[in-house]
Structure formats: structure tokens, C-alpha cells
Design a protein around this motif. Structure first.
Motif, PDB file in Angstrom:
ATOM      1  N   LEU A 151      20.501  20.368  15.955  1.00 15.15           N
ATOM      2  CA  LEU A 151      20.819  21.799  16.049  1.00 15.15           C
ATOM      3  C   LEU A 151      19.942  22.482  17.088  1.00 15.15           C
ATOM      4  CD1 LEU A 151      21.333  22.674  12.261  1.00 15.15           C
ATOM      5  CD2 LEU A 151      23.061  22.253  14.016  1.00 15.15           C
ATOM      6  N   LEU A 152      18.671  22.107  17.156  1.00 16.46           N
ATOM      7  CA  LEU A 152      17.803  22.630  18.210  1.00 16.46           C
ATOM      8  C   LEU A 152      18.347  22.243  19.577  1.00 16.46           C
ATOM      9  CD1 LEU A 152      15.008  23.835  19.167  1.00 16.46           C
ATOM     10  CD2 LEU A 152      14.172  21.483  19.059  1.00 16.46           C
ATOM     11  N   GLY A 153      18.777  20.990  19.724  1.00 15.51           N
ATOM     12  CA  GLY A 153      19.338  20.543  20.991  1.00 15.51           C
ATOM     13  C   GLY A 153      20.607  21.287  21.367  1.00 15.51           C
ATOM     14  N   SER A 154      21.415  21.671  20.375  1.00 11.57           N
ATOM     15  CA  SER A 154      22.627  22.445  20.663  1.00 11.57           C
ATOM     16  C   SER A 154      22.280  23.813  21.238  1.00 11.57           C
ATOM     17  CB  SER A 154      23.457  22.614  19.387  1.00 11.57           C
ATOM     18  OG  SER A 154      23.949  21.378  18.935  1.00 11.57           O
ATOM     19  N   ILE A 155      21.241  24.441  20.699  1.00 11.84           N
ATOM     20  CA  ILE A 155      20.810  25.738  21.225  1.00 11.84           C
ATOM     21  C   ILE A 155      20.316  25.586  22.657  1.00 11.84           C
ATOM     22  CG2 ILE A 155      19.200  27.652  20.904  1.00 11.84           C
ATOM     23  CD1 ILE A 155      19.167  26.985  17.925  1.00 11.84           C
ATOM     24  N   LEU A 156      19.464  24.590  22.887  1.00  8.45           N
ATOM     25  CA  LEU A 156      18.920  24.377  24.234  1.00  8.45           C
ATOM     26  C   LEU A 156      20.020  23.998  25.221  1.00  8.45           C
ATOM     27  CD1 LEU A 156      15.712  22.345  23.291  1.00  8.45           C
ATOM     28  CD2 LEU A 156      15.841  24.757  23.945  1.00  8.45           C
ATOM     29  N   SER A 157      20.947  23.162  24.798  1.00 10.37           N
ATOM     30  CA  SER A 157      22.034  22.744  25.681  1.00 10.37           C
ATOM     31  C   SER A 157      22.909  23.919  26.086  1.00 10.37           C
ATOM     32  CB  SER A 157      22.873  21.674  24.986  1.00 10.37           C
ATOM     33  OG  SER A 157      24.012  21.346  25.746  1.00 10.37           O
ATOM     34  N   ASN A 158      23.268  24.766  25.129  1.00  4.21           N
ATOM     35  CA  ASN A 158      24.106  25.927  25.451  1.00  4.21           C
ATOM     36  C   ASN A 158      23.378  26.916  26.348  1.00  4.21           C
ATOM     37  OD1 ASN A 158      26.798  25.850  24.147  1.00  4.21           O
ATOM     38  ND2 ASN A 158      25.620  25.569  22.279  1.00  4.21           N
ATOM     39  N   MET A 159      22.111  27.192  26.038  1.00  4.33           N
ATOM     40  CA  MET A 159      21.372  28.210  26.797  1.00  4.33           C
ATOM     41  C   MET A 159      21.029  27.751  28.206  1.00  4.33           C
ATOM     42  SD  MET A 159      18.680  30.130  24.291  1.00  4.33           S
ATOM     43  CE  MET A 159      17.658  28.659  24.164  1.00  4.33           C
ATOM     44  N   LEU A 160      20.571  26.514  28.355  1.00  2.99           N
ATOM     45  CA  LEU A 160      20.072  26.057  29.643  1.00  2.99           C
ATOM     46  C   LEU A 160      21.128  25.300  30.449  1.00  2.99           C
ATOM     47  CD1 LEU A 160      16.522  24.823  28.539  1.00  2.99           C
ATOM     48  CD2 LEU A 160      17.130  27.004  29.586  1.00  2.99           C
ATOM     49  N   THR A 382       9.086  24.624  22.532  1.00  2.00           N
ATOM     50  CA  THR A 382      10.152  24.435  23.525  1.00  2.00           C
ATOM     51  C   THR A 382      11.245  25.479  23.361  1.00  2.00           C
ATOM     52  OG1 THR A 382       9.715  22.056  23.548  1.00  2.00           O
ATOM     53  CG2 THR A 382      11.806  22.793  24.454  1.00  2.00           C
ATOM     54  N   LEU A 383      11.657  25.735  22.123  1.00  3.28           N
ATOM     55  CA  LEU A 383      12.686  26.734  21.859  1.00  3.28           C
ATOM     56  C   LEU A 383      12.222  28.123  22.271  1.00  3.28           C
ATOM     57  CD1 LEU A 383      15.413  27.562  20.597  1.00  3.28           C
ATOM     58  CD2 LEU A 383      14.247  27.704  18.394  1.00  3.28           C
ATOM     59  N   ALA A 416      13.312  15.381  29.849  1.00  6.09           N
ATOM     60  CA  ALA A 416      12.224  14.445  30.141  1.00  6.09           C
ATOM     61  C   ALA A 416      11.117  14.541  29.095  1.00  6.09           C
ATOM     62  CB  ALA A 416      11.669  14.721  31.538  1.00  6.09           C
ATOM     63  N   SER A 417      10.859  15.749  28.611  1.00  3.97           N
ATOM     64  CA  SER A 417       9.806  15.935  27.596  1.00  3.97           C
ATOM     65  C   SER A 417      10.155  15.211  26.308  1.00  3.97           C
ATOM     66  CB  SER A 417       9.602  17.433  27.324  1.00  3.97           C
ATOM     67  OG  SER A 417       9.238  18.118  28.505  1.00  3.97           O
ATOM     68  N   PHE A 418      11.415  15.309  25.890  1.00  3.87           N
ATOM     69  CA  PHE A 418      11.806  14.649  24.642  1.00  3.87           C
ATOM     70  C   PHE A 418      11.967  13.140  24.821  1.00  3.87           C
ATOM     71  CE2 PHE A 418      12.855  18.941  23.241  1.00  3.87           C
ATOM     72  CZ  PHE A 418      12.437  18.895  21.923  1.00  3.87           C
ATOM     73  N   PHE A 419      12.147  12.683  26.065  1.00  2.00           N
ATOM     74  CA  PHE A 419      12.238  11.248  26.288  1.00  2.00           C
ATOM     75  C   PHE A 419      10.883  10.563  26.079  1.00  2.00           C
ATOM     76  CE2 PHE A 419      12.531   7.355  28.843  1.00  2.00           C
ATOM     77  CZ  PHE A 419      13.727   6.846  28.367  1.00  2.00           C
ATOM     78  N   VAL A 420       9.784  11.276  26.341  1.00  2.00           N
ATOM     79  CA  VAL A 420       8.452  10.709  26.157  1.00  2.00           C
ATOM     80  C   VAL A 420       7.784  11.248  24.896  1.00  2.00           C
ATOM     81  CG1 VAL A 420       8.129  10.362  28.630  1.00  2.00           C
ATOM     82  CG2 VAL A 420       7.423  12.518  27.614  1.00  2.00           C
ATOM     83  N   HIS A 421       8.544  11.967  24.080  1.00  2.00           N
ATOM     84  CA  HIS A 421       7.991  12.584  22.876  1.00  2.00           C
ATOM     85  C   HIS A 421       8.167  11.654  21.671  1.00  2.00           C
ATOM     86  CE1 HIS A 421       7.007  15.448  19.738  1.00  2.00           C
ATOM     87  NE2 HIS A 421       8.244  15.377  19.246  1.00  2.00           N
ATOM     88  N   VAL A 422       7.095  11.413  20.937  1.00  2.00           N
ATOM     89  CA  VAL A 422       7.154  10.633  19.707  1.00  2.00           C
ATOM     90  C   VAL A 422       7.132  11.605  18.544  1.00  2.00           C
ATOM     91  CG1 VAL A 422       6.036   8.900  18.280  1.00  2.00           C
ATOM     92  CG2 VAL A 422       5.974   8.684  20.768  1.00  2.00           C
TER      93      VAL A 422
END
Length: 429
Positions: A151-160, A382-383, A416-422
Motif C-alpha cells: 500500500l505504501l508502494g501504491s502511494i509512492l507509485s501514483n504520486m511520483l 520515505t513517504l 534503488a533505496s528499497f532494493f538495498v533495504h533489509v
């Protein structure tokens, strides 16, 4: 000599007239009867052909006409592959993309018959149906972090991403003209997004400052209370938008009116309202079925392709769920209708943050799942930054390709941030 002839003629005429009349009468009745039977058979066959053609037309428009439906077979392939989590995940991901787009199409067709107000609400609701279905399935199986991150990714995807691509392509299409949109409506949506950030930030700050009255319980109670408040706020926003101040802040209503006007000028509904309702039910069930395969294969796909679950949840899943919004937003930006573009993209982000997330918290409460609004520190920060960037981009009421490029590059940084985020476990937190 003349008399017998006259009498003969008269006799013959008297004999022939009644005979001709008696023969003609039944012939007329039989012809009428046969004609009426023929008309009934023709009308019956026409009705049958009309129904048959209508059902075939409906299938053609929904499942065959759009080129994106070429991806539909991947969904069936995902069902046949058992144990191969990587392939199941990516095939089900590809199979859901056309279903999400077709949900948007069926909703638009239904909006022809419901009017602008109800049509705008239907577009907003079914536009996020894919995200809600995936979230409900993951929540049912206790995958709370997948729900939060998707759901966080949906917000970021729509906004950015969606707004950025729309501004970029629309700016290039209409260069050197500067495109304009309703600044007041954009600011209202920005305010609601900031309120959603406050709702997600409070439980996170309470947790990481270790200032809870009851550790582990206060943030959950605060999340549930804040969710109920946010649902009331979103319902008030809809009432304010659609009833009280239609002329001031009406992106959904304006969107519905403009879409209706453009449809009236250019297009007509391709399927009936009952067919649209039926297809909405069928496609929703279809998405629900594929979502099960998708969610079950997330962890296996993460191990198979060496990709973090956070990246899959925040980046890949929302891109699939937002496929319909992405295409329609860019289309309206190319047509220089940025108010509709922002109504689709920013309006969808507003609905996810103010309705879908609180709704999932309440549903998790009813299910006995500890779904809260503590999205962890990295995701919350991030949000917050993303909402600030978008608010600054929208405050002037104008757009160009440079603003779109900046938003897309911001999304690349987030990806890129979430690709290296654990993602830390609850014990480590």
C-alpha cells in the motif's frame, strides 16, 4: 338472339362472382396467418441473434479487443506451474496487469449509466480494487509487512511515477506550452496526504522513542483509533467534494463530468450496464484468484531471484496494481486534461492513504490480526519526503516536462533505496 346472350352472360357472371368470393376469402386468411407466423419467427430469431450477438460483443470488447489482453494467458500458466515460485510470481504478475486495466474499462462503461457523481466514486473505488484484493489476501495469511509495503508502494507509485510520467509526456507533447490544472483541488489532496503521513508517523514515532504506556499495545491501539478518525475524515472529504462545494474542490466530480462530456462527444457505451456489473464481478473474482498465487509465491520468488521482499512489495506489486491508472493518466495528460490526470493519480493516492490503509487496519482488527500503521522508520520517512516533494511541485498549478522528469528520478531513487533495504524484523526493531 340478344336476349339469350344477355341472360347467358348474366348467368355466368352470377355463377362466377360468389365462387370467386368464396375462394378468395379463405386465401386471404391463410396468407395473413402465414405472414403473422413468419413475422413471429423472424422477430424471435432476431431477438435470439441480438442476445447472442450482445454476449459475443461483450466478450469481444472486454477480453479480445484490447491489445493488453495478450498477457492474459500468463495467468493460466501461473496456475499450472507448482513449486516454481519465481515463475509463478512473475507469470501471475503479468496476468494481473490486463485484469487491472479491464477493471478500469468495466468501471468506465458502468459510469455511462450512473452519472458523473456515482461514476467518479466507482472510478476511484475500482481503480484501487487490485491493491485492496492483494492486501486482503495477504492480511488473511498474516503477511502484515507485505500489506503495509504494497500500500505504501501504491502511494509512492501514483504520486511520483504516474504523475511524473504524465507531466513528462504531456509536457513534451505540448511544448513549449505550459499546462495548467486546478491548484485548489491539488492543494486539498496534498493536505489530505499530509494528514495521512501524520497518521502513519505517530505510531512509528511512539514506537521508536520508546514512550509507549504499554509497549507493543499502545501503538496498535493508536493505529486503530487513528484509522477510525481517518475514515471519518475521508467520508467528510467525499461529502464536501461532491455535495457541499462542488464548484470549488471537485476533482472527482469534474473528472466525471469531463469524462461524460468527452464520451458523449466522441464515444458511446460499448456494453450494457448489466454486462458491466457482471464483468466487474467476474474480473474481481479472477484478480482474487490470481492474487492468491501471487502472494503465496512472494517469498519463494525473493529467494529464487535474490531480490528483497521489500523491493517486490513496494515497487513491483504497485506497478501492476496501478497499470490502469498509469495508462489513463498519461492519456489525459496528452489530451491536455491535467485535472483528470491528477484526479486519477493523486486522487488514487489520497484514497489509499485515507481509506484503504485505515480500512485494512479495521479489517485486521476484526480478523484478529495486529495490523497497525507503524510502517517502520525507513518507509515513513520515505513517504513523508515524497509527499513534500509532490506538494511543492503542485503548488503553482502548472506542469512541464522538467517537473515530470524530477518526479520520475525521485521514484528511481526510492526504488534503488528499497532494493538495498533489509526489512528489520519486529524483534530487531
Amino acid at each position: 338472339m340478344m336476349r339469350p346472350l344477355d341472360m347467358k352472360v348474366d348467368h355466368e357472371s352470377n355463377d362466377e362472382v360468389p365462387l370467386s368470393l368464396s375462394k378468395a376469402t379463405p386465401k386471404m386468411h391463410s396468407l395473413d396467418f402465414e405472414t403473422s407466423l413468419g413475422q413471429r419467427e423472424v422477430s424471435g430469431s432476431r431477438i435470439f441473434k441480438k442476445l447472442k450477438n450482445s454476449s459475443f460483443r461483450s466478450v469481444y470488447f472486454v477480453l479480445i479487443k484490447a491489445k493488453i489482453n495478450m498477457l492474459l494467458p500468463f495467468g493460466f500458466l501461473a496456475m499450472l506451474l507448482h513449486g516454481k515460485h519465481g515463475l509463478v510470481f512473475f507469470f501471475s504478475l503479468l496476468g494481473i496487469i490486463p485484469l487491472a486495466e479491464r477493471l478500469g474499462y468495466a468501471t468506465e462503461q458502468l459510469a455511462f449509466y450512473t452519472g458523473s457523481t456515482v461514476g467518479g466514486l466507482l472510478n476511484a473505488t475500482f481503480g484501487n480494487a487490485t491493491e485492496m484484493i492483494i492486501a486482503m489476501y495477504a492480511l488473511k495469511h498474516g503477511m502484515i509487512r507485505v500489506v503495509q509495503q504494497s500500500l505504501l508502494g501504491s502511494i509512492l507509485s501514483n504520486m511520483l511515477l504516474v504523475v511524473g510520467c504524465s507531466f513528462f509526456i504531456g509536457g513534451i507533447k505540448h511544448h513549449p506550452k505550459i499546462q495548467h490544472f486546478d491548484k485548489a483541488a491539488a492543494l486539498v489532496n496534498s493536505g489530505l496526504l499530509l494528514m495521512a503521513v501524520m497518521g502513519t508517523m505517530s505510531p512509528a514515532v511512539l514506537h521508536f522513542t520508546h514512550s509507549e504506556v504499554h509497549f507493543g499495545k499502545s501503538e496498535l491501539a493508536l493505529s486503530r483509533f487513528s484509522s477510525c478518525v481517518m475514515l471519518v475524515a475521508y467520508a467528510s472529504y467525499l461529502f464536501f467534494q461532491l455535495r457541499s462545494q462542488q464548484n470549488l474542490y471537485s476533482p472527482v466530480n469534474t473528472e466525471g463530468i469531463e469524462i461524460a462530456e468527452s464520451f458523449n462527444e466522441e464515444e458511446a457505451p460499448e456494453i450494457t450496464h448489466w454486462e458491466a456489473i457482471s464483468w466487474l464481478a467476474i474480473l474481481t473474482l479472477w484478480v482474487s484468484f490470481l492474487s492468491g498465487y501471487l502472494v503465496d509465491a512472494i517469498e519463494g520468488a525473493s529467494d529464487a531471484v535474490k531480490m528483497p521482499v521489500a523491493f517486490i512489495s513496494v515497487i513491483l506489486l504497485p506497478i501492476v496494481g496501478n497499470a490502469a491508472e498509469h495508462g489513463s493518466a498519461i492519456m489525459f495528460a496528452v489530451k491536455d486534461k491535467l485535472d483528470i490526470t491528477l484526479g486519477v493519480a493523486i486522487g488514487s493516492s489520497t484514497q489509499i492513504s485515507m481509506f484503504v490503509i485505515p480500512f485494512c487496519v479495521v479489517v485486521g482488527w476484526l480478523m484478529g490480526q495486529p495490523m497497525d500503521m507503524n510502517f517502520k522508520l525507513f518507509e515513513t520517512a520515505t513517504l513523508f519526503i515524497a509527499v513534500l516533494v509532490v506538494a511543492f511541485m503542485l503548488q503553482e498549478g502548472t506542469s512541464n516536462y522538467f517537473k515530470g522528469l524530477m518526479l520520475m528520478l525521485c521514484y528511481v531513487i526510492v526504488a534503488a533505496s528499497f532494493f538495498v533495504h533489509v526489512d528489520p524484523s519486529s524483534d530487531e526493531s
